[in-house]
Design a protein around this motif. Structure first.
Motif, short mmCIF file in Angstrom:
data_model
loop_
_atom_site.label_atom_id
_atom_site.label_comp_id
_atom_site.label_asym_id
_atom_site.label_seq_id
_atom_site.Cartn_x
_atom_site.Cartn_y
_atom_site.Cartn_z
N GLY A 20 0.72 6.59 -8.57
CA GLY A 20 1.65 5.48 -8.73
C GLY A 20 2.01 4.84 -7.40
N THR A 21 2.12 5.67 -6.35
CA THR A 21 2.40 5.13 -5.02
C THR A 21 1.27 4.22 -4.58
OG1 THR A 21 3.78 7.00 -4.37
CG2 THR A 21 2.74 5.77 -2.58
N LEU A 22 0.03 4.66 -4.77
CA LEU A 22 -1.11 3.82 -4.40
C LEU A 22 -1.13 2.51 -5.20
CD1 LEU A 22 -3.96 6.48 -4.06
CD2 LEU A 22 -2.70 5.33 -2.22
N GLU A 23 -0.78 2.60 -6.48
CA GLU A 23 -0.72 1.38 -7.31
C GLU A 23 0.33 0.41 -6.77
OE1 GLU A 23 -0.01 2.95 -11.21
OE2 GLU A 23 -2.01 3.85 -11.33
N ARG A 24 1.49 0.95 -6.41
CA ARG A 24 2.56 0.11 -5.86
C ARG A 24 2.13 -0.50 -4.54
NH1 ARG A 24 6.42 1.32 -2.34
NH2 ARG A 24 6.15 3.56 -2.63
N TRP A 25 1.54 0.32 -3.68
CA TRP A 25 1.08 -0.18 -2.38
C TRP A 25 0.08 -1.32 -2.56
CZ3 TRP A 25 0.00 4.91 0.82
CH2 TRP A 25 1.22 5.50 1.16
N ARG A 26 -0.85 -1.18 -3.52
CA ARG A 26 -1.82 -2.26 -3.74
C ARG A 26 -1.11 -3.54 -4.14
NH1 ARG A 26 -4.82 1.73 -6.39
NH2 ARG A 26 -4.31 0.83 -8.42
N SER A 27 -0.13 -3.44 -5.01
CA SER A 27 0.57 -4.64 -5.46
C SER A 27 1.40 -5.27 -4.34
CB SER A 27 1.45 -4.35 -6.67
OG SER A 27 2.59 -3.59 -6.31
N GLU A 28 1.82 -4.46 -3.36
CA GLU A 28 2.60 -4.95 -2.23
C GLU A 28 1.74 -5.29 -1.02
OE1 GLU A 28 5.61 -2.00 -1.46
OE2 GLU A 28 6.52 -2.24 -3.44
N GLY A 29 0.44 -5.08 -1.13
CA GLY A 29 -0.46 -5.38 -0.01
C GLY A 29 -0.40 -4.35 1.10
N ILE A 30 -0.02 -3.12 0.77
CA ILE A 30 0.08 -2.04 1.75
C ILE A 30 -1.14 -1.14 1.60
CG2 ILE A 30 1.43 0.00 2.42
CD1 ILE A 30 3.89 -1.45 1.24
N GLY A 31 -1.61 -0.59 2.69
CA GLY A 31 -2.71 0.36 2.64
C GLY A 31 -4.04 -0.28 2.92
N ALA A 50 -10.29 3.57 8.76
CA ALA A 50 -9.77 2.51 9.63
C ALA A 50 -8.26 2.38 9.45
CB ALA A 50 -10.46 1.18 9.32
N PHE A 51 -7.79 2.45 8.20
CA PHE A 51 -6.35 2.37 7.95
C PHE A 51 -5.63 3.56 8.57
CE2 PHE A 51 -2.55 3.27 5.44
CZ PHE A 51 -1.85 2.08 5.65
N GLU A 52 -6.19 4.76 8.40
CA GLU A 52 -5.58 5.95 8.98
C GLU A 52 -5.50 5.81 10.50
OE1 GLU A 52 -7.01 9.19 5.61
OE2 GLU A 52 -8.23 8.91 7.41
N LYS A 53 -6.55 5.29 11.11
CA LYS A 53 -6.56 5.10 12.56
C LYS A 53 -5.46 4.11 12.98
CE LYS A 53 -9.56 4.04 16.44
NZ LYS A 53 -10.91 3.66 16.86
N SER A 54 -5.26 3.07 12.17
CA SER A 54 -4.23 2.07 12.51
C SER A 54 -2.82 2.64 12.42
CB SER A 54 -4.35 0.85 11.59
OG SER A 54 -3.81 1.11 10.31
N CYS A 55 -2.68 3.78 11.74
CA CYS A 55 -1.37 4.41 11.58
C CYS A 55 -1.07 5.46 12.65
CB CYS A 55 -1.27 5.06 10.20
SG CYS A 55 -1.28 3.88 8.84
N LEU A 56 -2.04 5.75 13.51
CA LEU A 56 -1.82 6.75 14.55
C LEU A 56 -0.76 6.28 15.54
CD1 LEU A 56 -5.48 7.80 15.39
CD2 LEU A 56 -3.75 9.18 14.22
N VAL A 57 0.13 7.19 15.93
CA VAL A 57 1.18 6.89 16.90
C VAL A 57 1.31 8.06 17.87
CG1 VAL A 57 2.49 5.37 15.38
CG2 VAL A 57 2.98 7.81 15.39
N CYS A 58 1.88 7.78 19.04
CA CYS A 58 2.08 8.82 20.05
C CYS A 58 3.53 9.26 20.15
CB CYS A 58 1.62 8.31 21.42
SG CYS A 58 -0.14 8.00 21.48
#
Length: 72
Positions: A20-31, A50-58
């Protein structure tokens, strides 16, 4: 080159989130971007990574900065 595809259930398991979270994210343009073929959603492994890499933080400051500027 073989393209590896994940369905929603597989990605939800990988990320430990509900389908359900993935479904919501798709509808909101997240992920990550996704494919929709004949009503079925698929995610390419390269787009997931690529998405996981974009989420990396230090640091937490870096995370806050990314969260306010990230364009999904």
């Amino acid at each position: 080159m073989d393209i590896i595809l994940f369905d929603q259930k597989q990605l939800a398991k990988r990320w430990r989130v509900s389908q359900g979270t993935l479904e919501r994210w798709r509808s909101e343009g997240i992920g990550p971007v996704f494919l929709k073929m004949q009503g079925q959603v698929r995610y390419r492994q390269e787009d997931i990574e690529a998405f996981e890499k974009s989420c990396l933080v230090c640091s937490t400051n870096d995370a806050k900065r990314k969260a306010t500027s990230r364009q999904y």
